[in-house]
Design a protein around this motif. Structure first.
Motif, short mmCIF file in Angstrom:
data_model
loop_
_atom_site.label_atom_id
_atom_site.label_comp_id
_atom_site.label_asym_id
_atom_site.label_seq_id
_atom_site.Cartn_x
_atom_site.Cartn_y
_atom_site.Cartn_z
N GLU A 133 0.82 -1.21 0.00
CA GLU A 133 0.00 0.00 0.00
C GLU A 133 0.85 1.26 0.00
N ASP A 134 0.31 2.28 -0.64
CA ASP A 134 0.98 3.58 -0.73
C ASP A 134 0.30 4.57 0.21
N TYR A 139 -6.56 2.15 -1.81
CA TYR A 139 -7.87 2.23 -1.15
C TYR A 139 -8.87 3.08 -1.93
N PHE A 183 -2.14 -7.88 -3.77
CA PHE A 183 -2.03 -6.62 -3.03
C PHE A 183 -1.84 -6.93 -1.55
N LEU A 185 -2.09 -5.30 2.09
CA LEU A 185 -2.79 -4.14 2.64
C LEU A 185 -3.01 -4.27 4.14
N THR A 334 -2.19 10.67 4.06
CA THR A 334 -1.86 9.42 4.74
C THR A 334 -1.61 9.68 6.22
#
Length: 400
Positions: A133-134, A139, A183, A185, A334
């Protein structure tokens, strides 16, 4: 590519008996997540790619000297001409150790970095490509990829020409979702339903003891010392540095923030600058907020050292001071949600995107982002995520 074999980390192990994980971070958030994943996969062989395009050489050398990785691929920069040639033409020979990897799990974190995409699209198909995840991607859902590409149409002309030339030279610079096998996450419950149905997911479950060990190691690596800036503060404003994106002029950004901070007089506000290796940009942002503080007479706490350290490291070392602090930014950052991601701790959040969209006609928000925020809101049990439509609404939320 130079490598450090991490000989002090493992003795008497045969890499052929272990799975090989290779992490390719391009931001400090990715870098921190890479450390968490290394701890999660500590029974296996763990490598990291450090690119001087994203991390300065002194920092890279500190990581190498720490010898806490089984292997480190260090991608150093040289002259502008050599960098262009090595990364656009001769990459297979210049970085042969990377482009010839086999039977590995390559963990990447972004769709927006050309060299990451080049590596993903070029290496042998017997490698697994895992997308970590970035922060807030994926999301949003994958519609954000198209929205990002549309946003690039408004970037400066010289950047558009460079990008056009690169893509014409080699189509492998473009993100290809078909290459992603899985992915990884922290919060799959924040994904759109269609994404969950369409792609293979693995939830990253963080062991708190292992995460604490990683964060302690990272605190030393960043040379972070606990600061006394955060006592009795009301708001942390996360500076997204909008004017340096080229989409908003510094003057317009200043006018907007002048109006907003004028409504918050009497509140103690920490300005958290984003980490940036560019000292010129850091100097400009410091001058920007110095002027703003004088003009508004706001009670700013100027955290200039904040440009050196990731928010996650600052939070970890000062968590007790942030219990009732409001997080604020023009974009859904974030930084708003990492305390909940890592520690299960919620804070009140004010996202100013609607005000900036309305006043500047710069579309910081989108349907993908709005839907994503709604999904997160439903998981907040003790605090609120507030998106005011006017500047007048901000103060009433802050002082209620």
């Amino acid at each position: 590519v130079s490598t450090d074999k991490g000989k002090n980390r493992r003795r008497g192990y045969d890499i052929n008996d272990m799975e090989h994980y290779i992490y390719f971070p391009t931001t400090h958030y990715h870098f921190i997540i890479s450390y968490f994943l290394r701890e999660k996969n500590k029974k296996h062989y763990n490598s990291i790619i450090l690119d001087e395009s994203h991390f300065n050489r002194n920092f890279m050398n500190k990581v190498i000297d720490s010898k806490n990785w089984d292997n480190i691929y260090a991608l150093n920069l040289s002259s502008r001409f050599s960098n262009f040639a090595n990364r656009n033409i001769f990459y297979n020979s210049k970085y042969d150790e990377l482009f010839n990897i086999k039977n590995a799990n390559l963990v990447v974190f972004t769709f927006g970095d050309d060299f990451v995409n080049l590596l993903v699209n070029s290496i042998y198909k017997n490698n697994n490509i895992l997308m970590g995840e970035d922060g807030i991607f994926p999301y949003y859902g994958l519609a954000i990829v198209e929205e990002y590409c549309n946003l690039l149409k408004d970037e400066p002309t010289i950047n558009k020409l460079k990008r056009y030339f690169r893509y014409k030279t080699n189509c492998k610079y473009q993100f290809n979702i078909q290459r992603i096998d899985k992915f990884l996450l922290l919060n799959p419950e924040w994904l759109p339903k269609e994404f969950i149905q369409q792609y293979t997911l693995e939830q990253i479950v963080l062991d708190q003891k292992a995460m604490q060990m990683a964060l302690n190691e990272l605190t030393c690596l960043y040379d972070y010392k606990k600061e006394n800036l955060y006592n009795d503060i009301d708001i942390i404003y996360f500076d997204p540095d909008l004017s340096n994106t080229g989409f908003i002029t510094e003057r317009k950004e200043y006018e907007m923030l002048y109006k907003i901070f004028n409504e918050l007089k009497g509140l103690k506000i920490v300005i958290k600058l984003k980490p940036n290796n560019n000292e010129l940009i850091n100097t400009q942002r410091k001058a920007f907020y110095d002027t703003l503080q004088k003009e508004t007479a706001c009670n700013f706490v100027m955290n200039y050292s904040g440009s050196k350290y990731p928010w996650e490291i600052i939070y970890y070392n000062n968590a007790i001071n942030f219990k009732d602090v409001i997080f604020m930014s023009p974009v859904f950052s974030t930084a708003f949600i990492t305390p909940k991601k890592f520690f299960g701790i919620e804070n009140n959040v004010i996202c100013l995107q609607n005000i900036f969209d309305k006043e500047l006609k710069v579309f910081i928000s989108s349907k993908s982002i709005d839907d994503f925020i709604d999904r997160i809101k439903r998981t907040y049990l003790s605090k609120s995520i507030y998106i005011p439509d006017s500047i007048d609404d901000i103060r009433s939320f802050c002082i209620k």
